[in-house]
Design a protein around this motif. Structure first.
Motif, PDB file in Angstrom:
ATOM      1  N   VAL A   1      32.095  49.341  56.453  1.00  0.00           N
ATOM      2  CA  VAL A   1      32.737  48.937  55.213  1.00  0.00           C
ATOM      3  C   VAL A   1      33.557  50.088  54.642  1.00  0.00           C
ATOM      4  CG1 VAL A   1      32.313  48.133  52.866  1.00  0.00           C
ATOM      5  CG2 VAL A   1      30.962  47.236  54.721  1.00  0.00           C
ATOM      6  N   SER A   2      33.146  51.316  54.868  1.00  0.00           N
ATOM      7  CA  SER A   2      33.855  52.442  54.272  1.00  0.00           C
ATOM      8  C   SER A   2      35.287  52.549  54.794  1.00  0.00           C
ATOM      9  CB  SER A   2      33.105  53.746  54.507  1.00  0.00           C
ATOM     10  OG  SER A   2      33.052  54.033  55.885  1.00  0.00           O
ATOM     11  N   THR A   3      35.515  52.269  56.071  1.00  0.00           N
ATOM     12  CA  THR A   3      36.875  52.310  56.605  1.00  0.00           C
ATOM     13  C   THR A   3      37.711  51.206  55.985  1.00  0.00           C
ATOM     14  OG1 THR A   3      36.024  53.165  58.690  1.00  0.00           O
ATOM     15  CG2 THR A   3      38.245  52.271  58.712  1.00  0.00           C
ATOM     16  N   GLN A   4      37.136  50.008  55.860  1.00  0.00           N
ATOM     17  CA  GLN A   4      37.844  48.911  55.212  1.00  0.00           C
ATOM     18  C   GLN A   4      38.122  49.246  53.753  1.00  0.00           C
ATOM     19  OE1 GLN A   4      35.472  45.391  55.724  1.00  0.00           O
ATOM     20  NE2 GLN A   4      36.458  44.891  57.665  1.00  0.00           N
ATOM     21  N   ALA A   8      41.719  49.565  51.995  1.00  0.00           N
ATOM     22  CA  ALA A   8      42.068  48.715  50.853  1.00  0.00           C
ATOM     23  C   ALA A   8      42.493  49.564  49.662  1.00  0.00           C
ATOM     24  CB  ALA A   8      40.882  47.834  50.473  1.00  0.00           C
ATOM     25  N   ARG A   9      41.774  50.650  49.412  1.00  0.00           N
ATOM     26  CA  ARG A   9      42.153  51.553  48.312  1.00  0.00           C
ATOM     27  C   ARG A   9      43.531  52.156  48.558  1.00  0.00           C
ATOM     28  NH1 ARG A   9      36.672  53.514  48.733  1.00  0.00           N
ATOM     29  NH2 ARG A   9      35.454  52.605  47.067  1.00  0.00           N
ATOM     30  N   PHE A  10      43.803  52.545  49.794  1.00  0.00           N
ATOM     31  CA  PHE A  10      45.091  53.142  50.141  1.00  0.00           C
ATOM     32  C   PHE A  10      46.229  52.137  49.912  1.00  0.00           C
ATOM     33  CE2 PHE A  10      48.447  53.961  53.269  1.00  0.00           C
ATOM     34  CZ  PHE A  10      48.832  55.233  52.881  1.00  0.00           C
ATOM     35  N   ILE A  11      46.042  50.908  50.378  1.00  0.00           N
ATOM     36  CA  ILE A  11      47.075  49.877  50.246  1.00  0.00           C
ATOM     37  C   ILE A  11      47.371  49.568  48.780  1.00  0.00           C
ATOM     38  CG2 ILE A  11      47.561  47.419  50.658  1.00  0.00           C
ATOM     39  CD1 ILE A  11      46.056  47.831  53.364  1.00  0.00           C
ATOM     40  N   ARG A  15      41.677  54.391  43.109  1.00  0.00           N
ATOM     41  CA  ARG A  15      40.877  55.609  43.231  1.00  0.00           C
ATOM     42  C   ARG A  15      39.554  55.318  43.936  1.00  0.00           C
ATOM     43  NH1 ARG A  15      43.269  59.637  40.211  1.00  0.00           N
ATOM     44  NH2 ARG A  15      44.626  58.892  38.571  1.00  0.00           N
ATOM     45  N   LYS A  16      38.894  56.403  44.371  1.00  0.00           N
ATOM     46  CA  LYS A  16      37.673  56.282  45.158  1.00  0.00           C
ATOM     47  C   LYS A  16      36.538  55.582  44.416  1.00  0.00           C
ATOM     48  CE  LYS A  16      34.608  58.993  48.063  1.00  0.00           C
ATOM     49  NZ  LYS A  16      34.304  60.278  48.642  1.00  0.00           N
ATOM     50  N   TRP A  17      36.420  55.775  43.121  1.00  0.00           N
ATOM     51  CA  TRP A  17      35.283  55.228  42.375  1.00  0.00           C
ATOM     52  C   TRP A  17      35.470  53.764  41.991  1.00  0.00           C
ATOM     53  CZ3 TRP A  17      37.176  53.701  37.706  1.00  0.00           C
ATOM     54  CH2 TRP A  17      38.341  54.333  37.252  1.00  0.00           C
ATOM     55  N   GLN A  18      36.625  53.188  42.248  1.00  0.00           N
ATOM     56  CA  GLN A  18      36.850  51.781  41.898  1.00  0.00           C
ATOM     57  C   GLN A  18      36.312  50.865  42.999  1.00  0.00           C
ATOM     58  OE1 GLN A  18      41.087  52.405  41.258  1.00  0.00           O
ATOM     59  NE2 GLN A  18      40.832  51.784  39.112  1.00  0.00           N
ATOM     60  N   GLY A  19      35.789  49.714  42.600  1.00  0.00           N
ATOM     61  CA  GLY A  19      35.229  48.763  43.557  1.00  0.00           C
ATOM     62  C   GLY A  19      36.284  48.201  44.487  1.00  0.00           C
ATOM     63  N   THR A  20      35.849  47.800  45.670  1.00  0.00           N
ATOM     64  CA  THR A  20      36.810  47.317  46.662  1.00  0.00           C
ATOM     65  C   THR A  20      36.598  45.873  47.097  1.00  0.00           C
ATOM     66  OG1 THR A  20      35.447  48.150  48.463  1.00  0.00           O
ATOM     67  CG2 THR A  20      37.170  49.625  47.613  1.00  0.00           C
ATOM     68  N   THR A  21      35.577  45.215  46.598  1.00  0.00           N
ATOM     69  CA  THR A  21      35.309  43.848  47.041  1.00  0.00           C
ATOM     70  C   THR A  21      36.497  42.944  46.784  1.00  0.00           C
ATOM     71  OG1 THR A  21      32.954  44.157  46.635  1.00  0.00           O
ATOM     72  CG2 THR A  21      33.729  41.893  46.861  1.00  0.00           C
ATOM     73  N   THR A  22      37.054  42.994  45.584  1.00  0.00           N
ATOM     74  CA  THR A  22      38.202  42.137  45.271  1.00  0.00           C
ATOM     75  C   THR A  22      39.437  42.554  46.067  1.00  0.00           C
ATOM     76  OG1 THR A  22      38.717  43.519  43.357  1.00  0.00           O
ATOM     77  CG2 THR A  22      37.416  41.536  42.948  1.00  0.00           C
TER      78      THR A  22
END
Length: 132
Positions: A1-4, A8-11, A15-22
């Motif tokens: 999940v960390s690579t995904q 997703a954060r890069f695209i 920032r790193k501390w923000q959630g990525t599920t959405t």
């Protein structure tokens, strides 16, 4: 999940501390466990439809029809599921493939083309992963 998550954060420039599920949901990224299921089921589909090497296809066996008329016997696309002796053997394609395949809905297993199978399967797994 960390690579995904990193992707997703890069695209999205997050920032790193923000959630990525959405973010992953917006990108239609399947979680890793569902991605593994997707790849395994596609490989089984290819094996059953003559699109995979013989050494893989030979690991799968269609379920034999029984003399009694059971509801499960009407589905000719079910596979025999071996019963492994050891827990680690359950991860082998010859064991996990049939289990995953038999758990799919009949209409999905009866897909006419690889592309339609992949589309329907990804939709099923995506809905399962992100249903709330």
């Amino acid at each position: 999940v960390s690579t995904q998550s990193t992707g997703a954060r890069f695209i999205f420039g997050q920032r790193k501390w923000q959630g990525t599920t959405t973010l992953r949901k917006a990108l239609h990224f399947l979680p890793v466990s569902e991605r593994i299921t997707f790849k395994s089921c596609v490989l089984v589909y290819k094996c059953l439809n003559g699109m995979a090497p013989e050494y893989l296809s030979s690991l799968l066996e269609r379920r034999k029809k029984k003399p009694m008329r059971l509801r499960a016997d009407f589905d000719d696309l079910l596979l025999e599921t071996p019963h492994p002796k050891y827990k680690t053997t359950e991860r082998a394609f010859s064991v996990s493939g049939p289990k995953l395949w038999n758990s799919l809905p009949v209409e999905l297993r009866r897909s006419e083309t690889l592309k339609s199978f992949q589309t329907k399967l990804k939709t099923l797994l995506f809905t399962k992963a992100f249903s709330e």
